[in-house]
Design an enzyme around this catalytic site. Sequence first.
Site, PDB file in Angstrom:
ATOM      1  CG  ASP A  76      -0.376  -0.062   2.525  1.00 37.38           C
ATOM      2  OD1 ASP A  76       0.863  -0.142   2.616  1.00 37.38           O
ATOM      3  OD2 ASP A  76      -1.127  -0.015   3.525  1.00 37.38           O
ATOM      4  CB  SER A  77       4.577   1.671  -0.277  1.00 39.49           C
ATOM      5  OG  SER A  77       4.744   0.558  -1.135  1.00 39.49           O
ATOM      6  CG  ASP A 115       0.558  -4.107   2.090  1.00 36.68           C
ATOM      7  OD1 ASP A 115       0.871  -5.065   2.819  1.00 36.68           O
ATOM      8  OD2 ASP A 115       1.303  -3.132   1.878  1.00 36.68           O
ATOM      9  CD  GLU A 213       8.333  -0.272   7.322  1.00 32.85           C
ATOM     10  OE1 GLU A 213       7.282  -0.920   7.110  1.00 32.85           O
ATOM     11  OE2 GLU A 213       8.572   0.834   6.814  1.00 32.85           O
TER      12      GLU A 213
HETATM   13  O1  KIV Z   1       3.595  -1.105   1.573  1.00 31.31           O
HETATM   14  C1  KIV Z   1       4.761  -1.470   1.461  1.00 31.31           C
HETATM   15  O2  KIV Z   1       5.417  -1.295   0.435  1.00 31.31           O
HETATM   16  C2  KIV Z   1       5.371  -2.111   2.603  1.00 31.31           C
HETATM   17  C3  KIV Z   1       6.866  -1.984   2.727  1.00 31.31           C
HETATM   18  C4  KIV Z   1       7.267  -1.857   4.138  1.00 31.31           C
HETATM   19  C5  KIV Z   1       7.605  -3.081   2.136  1.00 31.31           C
HETATM   20  O3  KIV Z   1       4.712  -2.692   3.403  1.00 31.31           O
END
Ligand code: KIV
Length: 295
Positions: A76-77, A115, A213
Amino acid sequence: MTEPTSPYAAPKPDAPDAPASAAPGAGTAPDRKPVTLQRLLDMHAAGEKIAMLTAYDATFAHAMEAAGVDAILIGDSLGNVVQGLQTTVPVTLDAMVYHTECVARARRLAWIIADLPYGTYHESPQVAWRNAMRLAQAGAHMIKLEGGGWTTETVRFLTERGIPVCAHLGLTPQTVTALSGFKVQGKDAESAARIKAHARELVDAGAQMLLLEMVPAALAGELTRALGVPVIGIGAGAECSGQVLVMHDMLGVGGGRKPRFVRDFMQGSASVGEAFARYVADVKSGAFPAAQHTY
Ligand code: KIV
């Protein structure tokens, strides 16, 4: 129906375990097979490092596969690096489904994780299951959700019903406001003990992967040795079973402040494909992350 014209829309291999050579555009090593959950567990057990990157579309997913990336995370980044949002909180399930479909169309070999965005698994395990199903139907092999303690029953509910889960602990971006910013987690004894307890509980509830993380390397190393599932680190040191980075960060186009754990693999690479390949090689050899990327 017309034949696909995009070079990234190559047909799927006939069988789920067909060798890479049967899958057009899926890399050069003839013995590469589609990555399964069992393969990831075996890699963890054998100490073979897992190389994971985020991707949000078919073009980059294809290039990552060709470079030998084992697992692709539709994070969800995408709210930050694709949509220009300040946090991941406003990211919708529809957006996650759309980008998961885009990546899944290019997928030949990699394990695909998506995600569950903020608010889609908080209400009840039943709601989480309905939303996880949408990601699974879009092509995700595994879903990822953030947090420990209150998520345990949801993880049990999903995994008992056949949806593999990656649990995300440490710095959890969806709750960055409550955490008062992007800070290293698990530095003091109390918060380290909480992360360890949550990790154990989540794995006992059925989580088949843990993502840590921004936690001290020693804590991540201890969990990697203790848990029977792969531990993927981002800012969690070299002892994890594998590593993940946000693609834009490792290509040096993330913008803003560069977190300590990021290395720009475009520096010294002639192409994006070469940057992906160098990332895979350095994760596999243990050269990345180095001490300067670690807390
Ligand atoms: O949303 C994302 O890209 C993540 C990163 C921490 C890998 O969860």
